[in-house]
Design a protein around this motif. Structure first.
Motif, short mmCIF file in Angstrom:
data_model
loop_
_atom_site.label_atom_id
_atom_site.label_comp_id
_atom_site.label_asym_id
_atom_site.label_seq_id
_atom_site.Cartn_x
_atom_site.Cartn_y
_atom_site.Cartn_z
N ARG A 105 9.91 10.33 63.49
CA ARG A 105 9.31 11.62 62.60
C ARG A 105 9.82 12.81 63.35
O ARG A 105 8.98 13.00 64.40
CB ARG A 105 7.83 11.34 62.70
N CYS A 106 9.80 13.85 62.83
CA CYS A 106 10.20 15.26 63.06
C CYS A 106 8.69 15.78 62.55
O CYS A 106 8.40 16.15 62.35
CB CYS A 106 11.23 15.91 62.31
N CYS A 127 9.31 19.54 60.50
CA CYS A 127 9.10 19.30 58.94
C CYS A 127 8.30 17.80 58.37
O CYS A 127 7.99 17.74 57.59
CB CYS A 127 10.48 18.76 58.69
N ASN A 128 7.52 17.03 59.73
CA ASN A 128 7.55 15.80 59.24
C ASN A 128 7.72 14.86 58.66
O ASN A 128 7.49 13.64 57.94
CB ASN A 128 6.00 16.37 58.43
N LYS A 129 9.56 14.86 58.55
CA LYS A 129 10.17 13.57 58.03
C LYS A 129 10.66 12.69 59.25
O LYS A 129 10.22 12.42 60.04
CB LYS A 129 11.23 14.17 57.00
N GLU A 130 10.88 11.95 57.81
CA GLU A 130 10.87 10.10 58.50
C GLU A 130 12.36 9.95 59.12
O GLU A 130 12.54 9.79 57.80
CB GLU A 130 10.08 9.10 58.61
N HIS A 180 19.49 16.30 63.29
CA HIS A 180 18.61 16.39 63.13
C HIS A 180 18.10 17.20 63.90
O HIS A 180 17.67 18.11 63.87
CB HIS A 180 17.43 15.74 62.66
N CYS A 206 16.34 21.18 62.17
CA CYS A 206 15.52 21.38 61.51
C CYS A 206 14.98 22.65 60.87
O CYS A 206 14.81 23.25 62.28
CB CYS A 206 14.42 20.41 62.20
#
Length: 467
Positions: A142-143, A146-149, A159, A163
């Motif tokens: 999880r970044c 940006c909180n994306k997985e 990524h 980001c």
């Protein structure tokens, strides 16, 4: 992955076991390199079915007779051997019988097993957890920005470093952190260190210094303070405009410094100058007279500052050869030194020199004398003059230790007129030595160098008789 026992013992060989159902006489030959199978001996004769069986065996494939049956006793001995774990170099301390190795490997933390995340890699159990967290391509990451997985592979390859929400320091070193997706806009529109052109002079400046530049920019438009026909002009042109161009500005008369107090618009100034020429001339004459008095006063003050109050005069006489030739052709030629004082409020003196001599030293010697001049403080001094006086002609040898100066001195006779308080017209000669140094002596040593001689006239400071 878990290894089978056969994998760890495949390099071991075991002796062939004799079949209990076969006779030793009924041996069956196998292909080269294959073990021989010997039948168990028997007292009974072979029946036809047994012969047929043997024939069938002869006709069977060579691969079927290559089977080896391990010896149970040898296998037992081997499997009872004490061995170390195959991962003992990695740090595993297990040691036991060979038969237990397989069971140990099923739980050994250093043994590699397929990744639980199904990435296809063989990972030792001891680092499986770390692998699943950090290096497994199939892990879930999880970044933090940006909180994306993402899967680990996509996260690292695509990524990380791209980001748009990751905060970065501005490249212009303004000290601000900006998300990557807004960085370009920040550098162009918001950064305090970006370059911006001055809207007046078109020169580029750092954004946070532009306001300070505007305060002193010469091209900033300003209005004429006299509100003339020129509405706007550059700040740097304002002074010239007011002096030379502004039609309504009030000007002082050109002769202001001389005392004229007229003030008026530019168009009336020419008329004033024409009508007041005589007045201006009188003012200028008054100023000139005043300045002449000031100049005279300043010269007098400067002269006093340059006077010698030490009681010692070092007199430099240059171009002596020319002066000597002139003295031989002109009778009574006298060189006079600058005046000097015995102290700030003491006697005023002056030395004189005759290059071709005077009196008894004429045509053969140089003569030196000391004169007492009328001074500003003579009324406060004791008379007659009682200081001892010495004259020194310096030897200008390059080696000071070998120099031989010529010195003559005297103590004033109080009965002589020369040492009484001088009148306004001082004695034309004074007192000294007519035969100070002969012309022949001047040529013997280094009294003359570069056609220059130095004479010191010293008044003894130990005899201070001034009031």
């Amino acid at each position: 992955m878990v290894r089978s026992l056969v994998q760890w013992t495949k390099t071991l060989s075991f002796p062939a076991r004799i079949s209990p159902n076969k006779s030793s006489k009924e041996s069956v030959l196998s292909s080269p390199g294959s073990p021989t199978i010997t039948p168990t001996p028997s007292n009974m004769s072979l029946s036809p079915p047994c012969k047929n069986e043997i024939n069938n065996m002869k006709n069977s494939s060579l691969n079927e007779v290559n089977q080896i049956y391990p010896d149970p006793e040898s296998e037992k001995a081997i499997m009872s051997s004490v061995v170390y774990c195959i991962h003992h170099k990695e740090g595993c301390k297990w040691s036991d019988e060979l038969r237990k190795l397989k069971a140990h490997l099923n739980s050994c933390k250093h043994d590699a097993i397929p990744c639980i995340g199904k990435c296809g890699a063989q990972i030792p159990r001891v680092i499986m957890e770390e692998h699943l967290k950090t290096t497994c391509p199939q892990r879930r990451a999880r970044c933090q920005f940006c909180n994306k997985e993402f899967t680990g592979h996509v996260f690292e390859q695509n990524h990380v470093g791209n980001c748009g929400y990751e905060p970065l320091y501005c490249e212009n070193k303004c000290g601000v952190k900006v998300p990557r997706r807004h960085l370009s806009h920040h550098k162009v529109s918001e950064c305090s260190k970006r370059l911006l052109p001055c809207r007046f002079c078109a020169k580029e400046f750092v954004a946070d210094t532009l306001s300070a530049h505007h305060l002193k920019c010469g091209r900033v438009p300003v209005a004429c303070p006299n509100r003339c026909d020129v509405n706007v002009l550059a700040k740097e042109d304002l002074e010239t405009h007011l002096k030379e161009e502004c039609t309504v500005s009030v000007l002082n008369c050109t002769y202001k410094d001389a005392g004229c107090r007229f003030k008026g618009p530019r168009h009336l100034m020419e008329k004033h100058l024409e009508e007041s020429s005589q007045q201006h001339l009188a003012l200028v004459c008054t100023v000139v007279t005043k300045q002449q008095h000031q100049i005279t006063s300043l010269k007098s003050a400067l002269s006093r500052l340059s006077l010698n109050y030490s009681g010692t005069l070092i007199w430099k006489i240059s171009d002596f050869s020319d002066k000597m030739n002139e003295a031989k052709n002109k009778e009574g030629m006298e060189l006079v030194s600058p005046p000097f004082y015995t102290s700030q409020y003491g006697y005023k003196l002056q030395a004189s020199l005759f290059p071709n001599g005077n009196g008894a030293g004429e045509d053969s010697h140089i003569s030196v004398y000391i004169k007492i001049l009328p001074g500003e403080y003579d009324a406060l001094l004791r008379w007659p003059f009682a200081h001892s006086v010495s004259f020194t002609l310096f030897d200008q040898s390059s080696c000071p230790e070998k120099a031989c100066n010529i010195v003559e001195s005297f103590i004033p006779d109080p009965t002589w007129k020369n040492f009484q308080r001088p009148s306004k017209e001082p004695d034309s000669l004074g007192f000294g030595f007519p035969k100070f140094v002969s012309h022949e002596m001047l040529k013997k040593r280094h009294f003359m160098k570069d056609d220059t001689m130095f004479i010191r006239v010293k008044v003894d400071p130990s005899k201070i008789v001034a009031v």
